[in-house]
Enzyme design. Structure first.
Site, PDB file in Angstrom:
ATOM      1  N   CYS A   2      26.481  18.983 -17.601  1.00  0.00           N
ATOM      2  CA  CYS A   2      25.716  20.226 -17.651  1.00  0.00           C
ATOM      3  C   CYS A   2      24.302  19.843 -18.048  1.00  0.00           C
ATOM      4  CB  CYS A   2      26.325  21.201 -18.665  1.00  0.00           C
ATOM      5  SG  CYS A   2      25.341  22.693 -18.924  1.00  0.00           S
ATOM      6  N   GLU A 104      24.666  23.269 -11.390  1.00  0.00           N
ATOM      7  CA  GLU A 104      25.277  21.981 -11.082  1.00  0.00           C
ATOM      8  C   GLU A 104      24.881  21.603  -9.662  1.00  0.00           C
ATOM      9  OE1 GLU A 104      26.034  18.987 -12.132  1.00  0.00           O
ATOM     10  OE2 GLU A 104      27.307  20.024 -13.586  1.00  0.00           O
TER      11      GLU A 104
END
Length: 248
Positions: A2, A104
């Site tokens: 992340c 992402e």
């Protein structure tokens, strides 16, 4: 991993959802990047929940010179309890990093990296499990820092990336934050992949690749596009410069 996320919760929502008061002023952000100040929730010395600003990139208390320490923005759930950088935080300094959603990058067969915005299908905020630490320098300087815990991606997201943030259930918040009354082993039971069907994702503009870009348009769905050759890569981890150690 992340490496970018959005946070758009007003102070009132933070107080209601996470039971904190006196939330530090933090404007809506749509492209929060490593080394920047992030808002986290933890227990203060009295045991009450508190919201605090911390640098995104964990610096353990035992580090001699933060400028020589690698930039650690994520902690893998499977191994963090054994890693020297995280061991103390797992036991004594657990936190929650609230987010509206995160980004992402999916690598297409041709090598192109396509950014996606990922959020809870319910539209609720994401209580991402985190760890924090406070580094004290020889001259009294102090750095509060944090990292986001990651777990294997659930079936909703595994086609985009093999990792995702550990998203806590509301029922697990107390145990995760209660470092005095809940031992690490018990608290770690709350760290798991989100159930199938709870996450949603869509491609977004490659403008999010650059941390210089901001705005609500970054989370808007777009047709899949290839990033420009000179755009920044979110996965690139650059050496920490002295200025990056300043929260403000």
């Amino acid at each position: 991993m992340c490496g970018r996320y959005a946070f758009t919760l007003p102070s009132e929502a933070m107080e209601t959802l996470f039971g904190v008061r006196n939330v530090p002023e933090y404007p809506p952000r749509y492209n929060i990047a490593p080394t920047q100040p992030i808002l986290s929730v933890m227990r203060d010395e009295s045991g009450a929940r508190a919201a605090k600003l911390a640098r995104w990139g964990l610096v353990p208390a035992w580090v001699k010179d933060p400028r020589e320490f690698p930039l650690i923005i994520n902690a893998r759930a499977e191994s963090m309890a054994q890693k020297p950088a995280f061991r103390d935080s797992v036991k004594h300094h657990r936190c929650v990093v609230p987010a509206s959603g995160y980004y992402e990058w999916h690598r297409a067969p041709d090598g192109t990296k396509i950014p996606h915005y990922i959020a809870l299908a319910s539209g609720e905020p994401l209580p991402m499990a985190g760890l924090y630490a406070t580094w004290m320098g020889p001259n009294g300087e102090e750095i509060d820092s944090a990292a986001v815990i990651t777990v294997p991606a659930n079936p909703d997201l595994v086609h985009i990336h093999d990792r995702m943030p550990a998203i806590l259930d509301r029922a697990d918040l107390d145990a995760w934050l209660d470092v005095r009354g809940t031992d690490a082993g018990t608290a770690l039971a709350a760290i798991r992949s989100a159930p199938q069907g709870t996450m949603t994702a869509h491609p977004v503009s490659s403008r999010v690749n650059s941390a210089r870009n901001e705005g609500e348009d970054l989370i808007a769905p777009v047709a899949v596009e290839k990033p420009s050759p000179d755009s920044d890569k979110a996965e690139d981890v650059k050496p920490v410069k002295p200025s990056q150690l300043d929260l403000f």
